[in-house]
Design a protein around this motif. Structure first.
Motif, PDB file in Angstrom:
ATOM      1  N   MET A   1     -19.612  23.209  34.553  1.00 39.81           N
ATOM      2  CA  MET A   1     -20.010  22.539  34.061  1.00 39.81           C
ATOM      3  C   MET A   1     -20.382  21.229  34.097  1.00 39.81           C
ATOM      4  N   LEU A   2     -22.603  20.906  34.063  1.00 39.14           N
ATOM      5  CA  LEU A   2     -22.322  19.533  34.935  1.00 39.14           C
ATOM      6  C   LEU A   2     -24.192  19.313  33.734  1.00 39.14           C
ATOM      7  N   LEU A   3     -23.068  18.493  33.415  1.00 36.77           N
ATOM      8  CA  LEU A   3     -23.600  17.283  31.838  1.00 36.77           C
ATOM      9  C   LEU A   3     -24.292  16.081  32.714  1.00 36.77           C
ATOM     10  N   SER A   4     -25.766  16.016  31.763  1.00 34.23           N
ATOM     11  CA  SER A   4     -26.849  14.781  32.131  1.00 34.23           C
ATOM     12  C   SER A   4     -25.960  13.267  31.554  1.00 34.23           C
ATOM     13  N   GLY A   5     -27.431  12.621  31.875  1.00 31.76           N
ATOM     14  CA  GLY A   5     -26.820  11.288  31.326  1.00 31.76           C
ATOM     15  C   GLY A   5     -28.144  10.830  30.163  1.00 31.76           C
ATOM     16  N   TRP A   6     -28.467   9.680  29.721  1.00 35.05           N
ATOM     17  CA  TRP A   6     -28.836   9.283  29.127  1.00 35.05           C
ATOM     18  C   TRP A   6     -30.441   9.762  29.337  1.00 35.05           C
ATOM     19  N   GLY A   7     -31.410  10.382  28.659  1.00 32.57           N
ATOM     20  CA  GLY A   7     -32.488  10.471  28.679  1.00 32.57           C
ATOM     21  C   GLY A   7     -33.839  11.406  29.656  1.00 32.57           C
ATOM     22  N   ILE A   8     -32.436  11.637  30.595  1.00 32.54           N
ATOM     23  CA  ILE A   8     -32.497  12.928  31.275  1.00 32.54           C
ATOM     24  C   ILE A   8     -31.373  14.551  31.669  1.00 32.54           C
ATOM     25  N   ASP A   9     -32.005  15.227  31.719  1.00 31.48           N
ATOM     26  CA  ASP A   9     -31.945  16.574  30.830  1.00 31.48           C
ATOM     27  C   ASP A   9     -31.058  17.432  32.093  1.00 31.48           C
ATOM     28  N   ARG A  10     -30.872  18.877  32.662  1.00 34.36           N
ATOM     29  CA  ARG A  10     -29.979  19.640  33.398  1.00 34.36           C
ATOM     30  C   ARG A  10     -31.165  19.861  34.543  1.00 34.36           C
ATOM     31  N   ARG A  11     -32.749  18.771  34.555  1.00 33.54           N
ATOM     32  CA  ARG A  11     -33.041  19.129  36.153  1.00 33.54           C
ATOM     33  C   ARG A  11     -31.916  18.292  36.752  1.00 33.54           C
ATOM     34  N   ILE A  12     -31.912  17.821  36.598  1.00 33.95           N
ATOM     35  CA  ILE A  12     -31.876  16.293  38.039  1.00 33.95           C
ATOM     36  C   ILE A  12     -30.052  17.024  38.509  1.00 33.95           C
ATOM     37  N   TRP A  13     -29.974  17.887  38.186  1.00 34.99           N
ATOM     38  CA  TRP A  13     -28.907  18.625  39.210  1.00 34.99           C
ATOM     39  C   TRP A  13     -28.937  20.202  39.919  1.00 34.99           C
ATOM     40  N   GLN A  14     -30.797  19.515  39.728  1.00 40.37           N
ATOM     41  CA  GLN A  14     -31.314  20.743  40.793  1.00 40.37           C
ATOM     42  C   GLN A  14     -31.419  20.792  42.444  1.00 40.37           C
ATOM     43  N   SER A  15     -31.147  19.801  42.654  1.00 35.86           N
ATOM     44  CA  SER A  15     -30.969  18.775  44.205  1.00 35.86           C
ATOM     45  C   SER A  15     -29.427  19.726  44.618  1.00 35.86           C
ATOM     46  N   LEU A  16     -28.950  20.172  43.680  1.00 32.00           N
ATOM     47  CA  LEU A  16     -27.462  20.744  44.239  1.00 32.00           C
ATOM     48  C   LEU A  16     -27.153  21.859  44.374  1.00 32.00           C
ATOM     49  N   GLU A  17     -28.282  22.487  44.333  1.00 28.22           N
ATOM     50  CA  GLU A  17     -28.286  24.249  44.131  1.00 28.22           C
ATOM     51  C   GLU A  17     -28.080  25.167  45.306  1.00 28.22           C
ATOM     52  N   ALA A  18     -28.464  23.629  46.677  1.00 20.21           N
ATOM     53  CA  ALA A  18     -28.305  24.934  47.983  1.00 20.21           C
ATOM     54  C   ALA A  18     -27.022  23.737  48.441  1.00 20.21           C
ATOM     55  N   TYR A  19     -26.339  22.801  48.076  1.00 15.49           N
ATOM     56  CA  TYR A  19     -25.020  22.840  48.635  1.00 15.49           C
ATOM     57  C   TYR A  19     -23.987  23.898  47.175  1.00 15.49           C
ATOM     58  N   TRP A  20     -23.565  24.501  46.454  1.00 13.45           N
ATOM     59  CA  TRP A  20     -22.838  24.682  46.088  1.00 13.45           C
ATOM     60  C   TRP A  20     -22.334  26.652  47.488  1.00 13.45           C
ATOM     61  N   PRO A  21     -21.323  26.149  46.785  1.00 14.92           N
ATOM     62  CA  PRO A  21     -20.546  27.372  47.268  1.00 14.92           C
ATOM     63  C   PRO A  21     -21.248  29.252  46.762  1.00 14.92           C
ATOM     64  N   HIS A  22     -21.125  30.027  47.793  1.00 11.50           N
ATOM     65  CA  HIS A  22     -21.594  31.473  47.104  1.00 11.50           C
ATOM     66  C   HIS A  22     -20.553  31.336  45.773  1.00 11.50           C
ATOM     67  N   GLU A  23     -19.036  31.526  46.223  1.00 17.33           N
ATOM     68  CA  GLU A  23     -17.808  31.455  45.350  1.00 17.33           C
ATOM     69  C   GLU A  23     -17.887  31.177  43.769  1.00 17.33           C
ATOM     70  N   THR A  24     -18.688  29.720  44.096  1.00 15.48           N
ATOM     71  CA  THR A  24     -18.755  28.485  42.789  1.00 15.48           C
ATOM     72  C   THR A  24     -20.027  28.552  41.652  1.00 15.48           C
ATOM     73  N   GLU A  25     -19.665  28.299  40.654  1.00 11.74           N
ATOM     74  CA  GLU A  25     -20.373  28.954  39.731  1.00 11.74           C
ATOM     75  C   GLU A  25     -20.855  27.907  38.870  1.00 11.74           C
ATOM     76  N   ALA A  26     -22.147  26.917  39.193  1.00 13.34           N
ATOM     77  CA  ALA A  26     -21.899  26.074  38.782  1.00 13.34           C
ATOM     78  C   ALA A  26     -23.565  25.685  37.348  1.00 13.34           C
ATOM     79  N   GLN A  27     -22.708  25.011  36.459  1.00 12.57           N
ATOM     80  CA  GLN A  27     -24.047  25.535  35.065  1.00 12.57           C
ATOM     81  C   GLN A  27     -24.355  24.113  34.630  1.00 12.57           C
ATOM     82  N   PRO A  28     -25.735  23.729  34.491  1.00  6.79           N
ATOM     83  CA  PRO A  28     -25.926  22.730  34.205  1.00  6.79           C
ATOM     84  C   PRO A  28     -26.546  22.570  32.916  1.00  6.79           C
TER      85      PRO A  28
END
Length: 240
Positions: A1-28
């Protein structure tokens, strides 16, 4: 579960989407009051307590996952260990036991920031975006990335943003981290402008980056998260 910081929402994690292994479920996921207009995370009332925050986040933070908290998100995730079942592990990115430190961002600096926020929330938020990109290899590029992601206005209401600043000023997780109910790893950018030298010494360094490695080094950051999450879950499939 990916939790962002002050003044920034879950879109900050979009840049990592291409790099998660296929067996990993990453949920912002978003904190209360933050969202992309989908209404998934209604704001808490003014002067909300951590207990109310925990109640709001209980279904979003299951215990059979690894929590990754960035900046204020790391401070809050650590506090929630007192209220919610402990996760498989906690990865703190750009987050120490406290936000303010004598050899980092001082209490006086944060109070001045809070006063500026009361006068002009949007301008102060935009200043904060510039501030937190200063340690990146190309601060201007990182700031443009944030602008492209978030637009010109904060992704949260004023009450939620004010509550976040209060929590930045008041949370002290030293005792929680000293007796954590789950494994904890600190990941810190080598040039993070918000992290004190003392905190940096007890963290695993991310070379050549600042507070926003998801913008400047997404592949490296994703690999570090996966490595630690896999160890924490002790299985072949890591669930974030």
């Amino acid at each position: 579960m990916l939790l962002s910081g002050w003044g920034i929402d879950r879109r900050i994690w979009q840049s990592l989407e291409a790099y998660w292994p296929h067996e990993t479920e990453a949920q912002p996921i978003d904190w209360p009051g933050y969202s992309e207009g989908d209404g998934d995370t209604p704001a808490l009332p003014a002067n909300a307590t951590i207990a109310q925050l925990a109640e709001s986040m209980a279904t979003s933070l299951p215990h059979d996952t690894v929590w990754v908290g960035w900046s204020l998100g790391g401070l809050l995730a650590t506090v929630l260990l007192d209220y919610l079942p402990a996760p498989k592990g906690l990865i703190l990115l750009g987050a120490g036991a406290t936000f303010c430190a004598d050899d980092g961002v001082t209490t006086a600096e944060l109070k001045a920031f809070q006063r500026a926020f009361q006068r002009d929330p949007t301008a102060t938020w935009q200043h904060f975006l510039r501030w937190q990109t200063q340690g990146e290899p190309s601060p201007r590029q990182a700031y443009r990335q944030l602008q492209d992601l978030l637009g010109d206005t904060p992704p949260a209401d004023i009450t939620s943003l004010a509550a976040g600043l209060h929590w930045l000023a008041s949370i002290d997780n030293r005792s929680r981290l000293a007796a954590s109910p789950c494994p904890v790893v600190h990941l810190t950018g080598e040039h993070d402008p918000f992290i004190s030298p003392a905190q940096r010494r007890i963290s695993e360094p991310l070379s050549g980056v600042g507070h926003c490695p998801m913008l400047s080094q997404p592949q490296v950051l994703a690999a570090a998260i996966i490595r630690h999450a896999t160890q924490m879950t002790n299985v072949s499939t890591a669930v974030l």
